[in-house]
Design an enzyme around this catalytic site. Structure first.
Site, mmCIF file in Angstrom:
data_model
loop_
_atom_site.group_PDB
_atom_site.id
_atom_site.type_symbol
_atom_site.label_atom_id
_atom_site.label_comp_id
_atom_site.label_asym_id
_atom_site.label_seq_id
_atom_site.Cartn_x
_atom_site.Cartn_y
_atom_site.Cartn_z
ATOM 1 N N ASP A 146 -50.951 3.903 42.182
ATOM 2 C CA ASP A 146 -51.105 5.257 42.723
ATOM 3 C C ASP A 146 -52.534 5.759 42.681
ATOM 4 O OD1 ASP A 146 -51.408 6.773 40.021
ATOM 5 O OD2 ASP A 146 -49.623 5.557 39.785
ATOM 6 N N CYS A 183 -48.707 19.451 30.818
ATOM 7 C CA CYS A 183 -47.577 20.134 30.185
ATOM 8 C C CYS A 183 -46.326 20.108 31.058
ATOM 9 C CB CYS A 183 -47.909 21.603 29.917
ATOM 10 S SG CYS A 183 -49.302 21.865 28.821
#
Length: 493
Positions: free
Chosen positions: A378, A27
Site C-alpha cells: 500500500d 487512535c
C-alpha cells in the site's frame, strides 16, 4: 478510579524489528449510550475491533449520572481489560479509546479517555486526530495556571471545555466553544453526566460513524471510528457523522446540528488505502472493494510481465487481488504472516534485527522458487523494510521482483493525526523512483498515480486530503511546526 498496573509495551516491530515502513494511525474511538446494557463490555469489544488503530494503550470511562469510573493502561485492549475489571465498570454511557503515539510519549499519563472535573460534573473525552495550534492552546492554559498532566492535545480540548463550563456555558455550548478553539483534525466522543456527544472537525479528516443497536424494544446509539466497531456488537451502520456536525445522545434519542460555519470535507484518503480495516465502510463504500479497484487501476497504469502476484499481508492483499484480476496473472499466497508477533516481545539482538523480517513474514520457497513475481504493497515510507522484504523474496528463489505500490509516493509528513517521519526521512521526498528502485533492490518499481487513486473512489475527488502526496494542506500549518514536525507529543511544560 480503578487502580492499574502499567504494562510495558514499548517495542516497535513490523517486517523486521524497526518502526513500521508505513504511516501509523494514532487512535480509535468508540462510545455508546445504552441504559440497562453492559456498556463497558460492549465498548471493550468495539475497541477490540479497532485495535489496528492503536496498540499502545486503551481505556474506557463509564458514566452513571454524575458518577464516573475510568480504567486505562498501557497495552493492547485484551491486556488492559479482563472480566473482573469490566464487571466493575457499571453504567449507562461508555467512552472508549485505543491509542498509538509517536516516539517519546509512551506513558500512562497520555492514555485516554482524558477525564476532568468541571462545574457541571465530570467530562471524559476520547480523541482521534491532531491539532495544529497545540503550542498556542497550551501556552494559554499554562498562563491561566492550569496544571496539565499529559503531553496530548486531547487534554487541551478537555480543558477548553472545562473553561467554557466555568464561564457559565452549558455542556453543548462548552463543547462547541472548545471545538471552535481547536484547529486541526479531530473526531471526538465526549461523555458527560447528561449526554454522549460526538463530533468531527469542519474538514472531517478523521472518521467517525453512527450506528444503532436495537435492545428490548429500544434504539440505542453507538459512535465508532469505523463500522467494524459496530459490526462486532451487532449494531447497524446508519451513516457517517458529517464534517462539522455534532450529535447529542440521551434518553430522548439523537439530536444533530452543524456547529461549524462552513464545513468543507477533506477526508483522509489514507483511511481508504490502508488505515481502516478492509471490512469497514468508508462513507458507505466497501473498503475491500475500493482496494481491489485501485489494484486494478494500478495494473492498468503499471503492468508487470510476471508469473505470480503477491500482496504484502494484510493491507496489500486486496490491491494485489485486483492487480492479478486485471492482468489475468495468478495470485499466490507467497508470504505467511506470523500474527502473534506484536509490540511486547523480547528485545532482539543486532543479529536478530538483521534477519528479523522472518519474525513477521516468511516466504514460501516452493511457491516463489524460479518465479518472476510482482509484490503489491500500500505504501513505502522509508524503504528500510521494503529492502529486507525484497532480499527475503530473492533468497526464497524469486528470479525477478517487481514492486507496485497502490498509492502515490509519500513526499510530505502528516500533521493531522498520522505518525509519519519528517520530510527528510521520507524516501520519496529525497529520491527519484529510479533511485528508490536501486536502493530497495527491485527489478522495477511503480506507484499508483494520484489521479488513479482518486478516480477509483465514489466520493467527489475534491473531498479528500492528499497532503502527504502533494503538500497541499487543507488546514494551515504553523511554520515552526512545519519545519520540525513539532507536534504536542514532543512539547513538555
Amino acid at each position: 478510579m480503578i487502580p492499574t498496573q502499567p504494562l510495558t509495551a514499548d517495542l516497535d516491530c513490523d517486517l523486521g524489528l524497526e518502526r513500521p515502513d508505513r504511516p501509523e494511525e494514532a487512535c480509535g474511538v468508540f462510545a455508546l449510550y445504552a441504559p440497562g446494557e453492559e456498556v463497558a463490555r460492549m465498548a471493550y469489544f468495539g475497541l477490540y475491533a479497532l485495535q489496528h488503530r492503536g496498540q499502545e494503550s486503551a481505556g474506557i470511562a463509564v458514566f452513571e449520572g454524575d458518577r464516573v469510573m475510568l480504567h486505562k493502561d498501557m497495552g493492547l485492549v485484551s491486556q488492559v481489560f479482563d472480566p473482573e475489571i469490566l464487571q466493575q465498570l457499571q453504567g449507562s454511557l461508555a467512552v472508549g479509546h485505543t491509542r498509538y503515539s509517536t516516539t517519546g510519549s509512551s506513558r500512562i499519563a497520555n492514555a485516554q479517555p482524558a477525564l476532568l472535573e468541571t462545574r457541571l460534573g465530570p467530562v471524559a473525552l476520547a480523541h482521534n486526530g491532531n491539532l495544529v495550534n497545540t503550542v498556542e492552546l497550551r501556552q494559554e492554559l499554562l498562563a491561566k495556571n492550569h496544571e496539565l498532566t499529559t503531553t496530548t492535545d486531547s487534554e487541551l480540548i478537555a480543558f477548553a471545555i472545562m473553561e467554557a463550563v466555568a464561564e457559565g456555558q452549558d455542556w453543548r455550548g462548552a463543547i462547541e466553544s472548545a471545538c471552535r478553539r481547536s484547529q486541526g483534525a479531530f473526531s471526538l466522543t465526549i461523555g458527560t453526566p447528561e449526554a454522549l456527544y460526538g463530533t468531527r472537525d469542519p474538514n472531517g479528516i478523521r472518521p467517525l460513524v453512527l450506528g444503532t443497536l436495537e435492545s428490548n424494544g429500544q434504539t440505542r446509539y453507538v459512535l465508532s471510528s469505523e463500522t467494524c466497531g459496530l459490526d462486532i456488537i451487532g449494531a447497524d451502520y446508519v451513516r457517517d457523522i458529517a464534517p462539522g456536525e455534532m450529535v447529542r445522545i440521551t434518553d430522548a434519542g439523537l439530536e444533530s446540528w452543524t456547529w461549524a460555519e462552513a464545513p468543507q470535507p477533506k477526508l483522509c484518503v489514507f483511511e481508504m488505502i490502508y488505515f481502516a480495516r478492509p471490512d469497514s465502510l468508508f462513507h458507505g463504500e466497501s473498503l475491500y472493494s475500493y482496494r481491489r479497484r485501485i489494484g486494478q487501476r494500478l495494473a492498468k497504469e503499471a503492468p508487470a510481465d510476471v508469473d505470480l502476484v503477491l500482496g504484502v499481508p494484510d493491507s496489500g492483499i486486496p490491491a494485489a487481488i485486483g492487480f492479478s484480476e486485471a492482468l489475468g496473472i495468478p495470485y499466490a499466497e507467497g508470504l505467511i504472516k506470523n500474527r502473534y508477533v506484536g509490540r511486547t516481545f523480547i528485545q532482539p539482538t543486532q543479529s536478530m534485527r538483521e534477519t528479523g523480517i522472518r519474525m513477521k513474514l516468511n516466504p514460501l520457497k516452493d511457491v516463489l522458487a524460479g518465479k518472476r513475481i510482482a509484490i503489491i504493497d500500500d505504501s513505502i515510507v522509508r524503504g528500510t523494510t521494503s529492502r529486507k522484504l525484497v532480499k527475503a523474496l530473492r533468497d526464497a528463489g524469486a528470479t525477478e521482483v517487481h514492486m507496485r505500490i497502490s498509492s502515490p509516493p509519500v513526499t510530505h509528513p502528516c500533521f493531522y493525526g498520522i505518525d509519519t517521519d519528517t520530510q527528510d526521512q521520507l524516501i520519496a521526498a529525497t529520491r527519484s523512483v529510479s533511485e528508490i528502485t536501486e536502493q530497495i533492490g527491485v527489478d522495477s518499481l511503480a506507484y499508483l498515480t494520484e489521479q488513479g487513486m482518486l478516480e477509483a473512489t465514489r466520493e467527489s475527488i475534491g473531498n479528500f486530503c492528499t497532503a502527504c502526496f502533494n503538500g497541499r494542506y487543507p488546514i494551515a500549518i504553523p511554520e515552526e511546526i512545519k519545519r520540525s514536525k513539532l507536534m504536542l507529543e514532543t512539547v513538555t511544560a
